[in-house]
Design an enzyme around this catalytic site. Structure first.
Site, short mmCIF file in Angstrom:
data_model
loop_
_atom_site.label_atom_id
_atom_site.label_comp_id
_atom_site.label_asym_id
_atom_site.label_seq_id
_atom_site.Cartn_x
_atom_site.Cartn_y
_atom_site.Cartn_z
N SER A 172 2.47 12.23 17.08
CA SER A 172 3.62 12.93 16.11
C SER A 172 5.01 12.39 16.78
CB SER A 172 3.70 14.32 16.01
OG SER A 172 2.61 14.63 15.19
N HIS A 183 -5.89 13.41 11.57
CA HIS A 183 -6.58 14.71 12.14
C HIS A 183 -7.48 15.20 11.25
CE1 HIS A 183 -2.26 14.10 13.34
NE2 HIS A 183 -2.61 14.73 14.40
N HIS A 195 6.63 22.44 12.20
CA HIS A 195 6.51 20.95 12.36
C HIS A 195 7.76 20.28 12.55
CE1 HIS A 195 4.54 17.25 12.33
NE2 HIS A 195 5.29 16.49 11.44
N ALA A 231 1.86 15.36 20.69
CA ALA A 231 2.73 16.21 20.87
C ALA A 231 1.91 17.58 20.90
CB ALA A 231 3.60 16.45 19.47
N TYR A 273 -7.74 18.45 10.31
CA TYR A 273 -7.34 19.36 9.38
C TYR A 273 -6.72 18.64 8.18
CZ TYR A 273 -2.66 17.79 11.10
OH TYR A 273 -1.57 17.24 11.42
N GLU A 274 -6.73 17.03 7.95
CA GLU A 274 -6.26 16.59 6.60
C GLU A 274 -7.46 16.49 6.03
OE1 GLU A 274 -3.48 13.16 7.41
OE2 GLU A 274 -4.01 13.74 9.56
N ASN A 312 7.07 22.10 21.93
CA ASN A 312 7.70 23.24 21.65
C ASN A 312 6.86 24.34 22.67
OD1 ASN A 312 5.25 22.62 19.69
ND2 ASN A 312 5.07 24.50 20.20
N MET A 361 -3.69 19.41 18.09
CA MET A 361 -4.71 19.34 17.03
C MET A 361 -5.29 18.14 17.18
SD MET A 361 -2.61 21.26 14.28
CE MET A 361 -1.77 22.90 14.53
N SER A 362 -5.31 17.25 18.14
CA SER A 362 -5.87 15.81 18.14
C SER A 362 -6.09 15.39 19.31
CB SER A 362 -4.52 14.82 17.81
OG SER A 362 -3.54 14.99 18.91
N HIS A 415 3.93 10.19 11.14
CA HIS A 415 2.71 9.36 11.45
C HIS A 415 2.89 8.33 10.58
CE1 HIS A 415 0.33 12.04 14.05
NE2 HIS A 415 1.19 12.89 13.38
N1 HPA Z 1 0.01 24.35 18.59
C1 HPA Z 1 -0.89 23.28 18.21
N2 HPA Z 1 -0.58 21.87 17.92
C2 HPA Z 1 0.68 21.85 18.15
C3 HPA Z 1 1.87 22.46 18.78
C4 HPA Z 1 1.63 23.88 18.97
O1 HPA Z 1 2.20 24.54 19.55
N3 HPA Z 1 2.93 21.89 19.09
C5 HPA Z 1 2.39 20.41 18.58
N4 HPA Z 1 1.53 20.26 18.13
#
Ligand code: HPA
Length: 281
Positions: free
Chosen positions: A35, A88, A252, A118, A90-91, A240, A216-217, A66
């Site tokens: 990302s 991902h 996001h 990320a 989740y898609e 973050n 998530m990847s 992406h």
């Molecule tokens: N949680 C899950 N996936 C993420 C996060 C998060 O805080 N930041 C970037 N991808």
């Protein structure tokens, strides 16, 4: 759809399309850019970009940030193939589809795969914008991309994951960071399916379990590369602080914004690291 019986043929079909677009190109190194981290591919020389939509079987992403291009090019004379963007679970893609592109890169012949993402920082010592070398992972996504009939031609049924993140290459990454005066954190990456971010209680649990960053990847790609005997390095950009640590709502936009701010440092580290790895493979 479960893992197809003709996975090998599908991989080879995809590789042959790539070869037809870049005759004679034989990549040494592969890289997956997460990302907002796709800018690195723009630094490759004499590059050829192929849209994922032109690659049979390649899943295409719906997520902002992406790009969805495969970039073949050179860095200091070394042939590199870079994925600008990924899909991902989740898609809505199946585990084998999520990991299909990583398998294609390995089948295309890369000796080493650098996987970036990320991630949210769980470790209390991490700051937004930190880069973290992944030393190990916790697969809490609920799935594994190797489920289904094993393709013996690709790798063993029960691949060892003791050194999923190659220790010697981790040492090279540490040295690259030191040489560039970049602070490099280290830690365990936890993968969850998403797409909702975690609750504060989940983050407390993940910290108790030994997680340092959450995303998530990455893990499906690490598993298939390990299965195929390709050495892996993982780098997380802490975009973050994880839920409950962060005082603000997760979004996001924050993830993309931080990735964009870190772009320069990230590109420097990656460049130095790949230059050093290229000497070794
Ligand atoms: N949680 C899950 N996936 C993420 C996060 C998060 O805080 N930041 C970037 N991808």
């Amino acid at each position: 759809m479960p893992l197809p019986h003709d996975l090998l043929a599908r991989l080879d079909a995809c590789v042959s399309v790539i070869r037809s677009r870049a005759a004679g190109f034989s990549p040494k190194l592969g890289i997956i850019l997460g990302s907002g981290l796709g800018a690195f591919a723009d630094s490759l020389e004499k590059s050829v970009a192929i849209d994922y939509r032109d690659l049979p079987g390649f899943p295409t992403s719906s997520v902002h940030g992406h790009a969805g291009r495969l970039v073949l090019g050179f860095r200091s004379g070394v042939p590199i193939v870079a994925m600008q963007g990924r899909v991902h679970f989740y898609e809505g893609y199946e585990p084998w589809q999520v990991s299909f592109p990583a398998r294609v890169l390995c089948r295309f012949g890369v000796k080493h795969l650098t996987i970036t993402n990320a991630a949210g920082g769980i470790n209390a010592g991490f700051k937004v914008g930190d880069l973290m070398a992944i030393t190990d992972h916790l697969n809490l996504s609920g799935f594994n991309p190797l489920v289904g009939p094993n393709v013996e031609a690709l790798g063993p049924r029960f691949p060892d994951m003791s050194h999923a993140y190659d220790p010697a290459l981790l040492e090279v990454l540490r040295a690259a960071a030191k040489g560039a005066n970049i602070t490099l954190r280290e830690g365990v990456y936890v993968s969850l399916s998403g797409p909702s971010y975690e609750t504060p209680a989940e983050i407390r649990m993940l910290r108790t379990l030994g997680g340092d960053a959450v995303g998530m990847s990455t893990v499906p790609e690490v598993i298939v590369a390990s299965h195929m005997g390709v050495k892996v390095t993982g780098i997380s950009c802490i975009t973050n602080l994880a839920a409950g640590i962060s005082q603000t709502k997760l979004s996001h936009d924050e993830v993309s914004e931080t990735a964009n701010q870190v772009k320069g440092t990230f590109t420097t580290l990656l460049g130095r690291f790949l230059d050093a790895v290229a000497q070794k493979v």
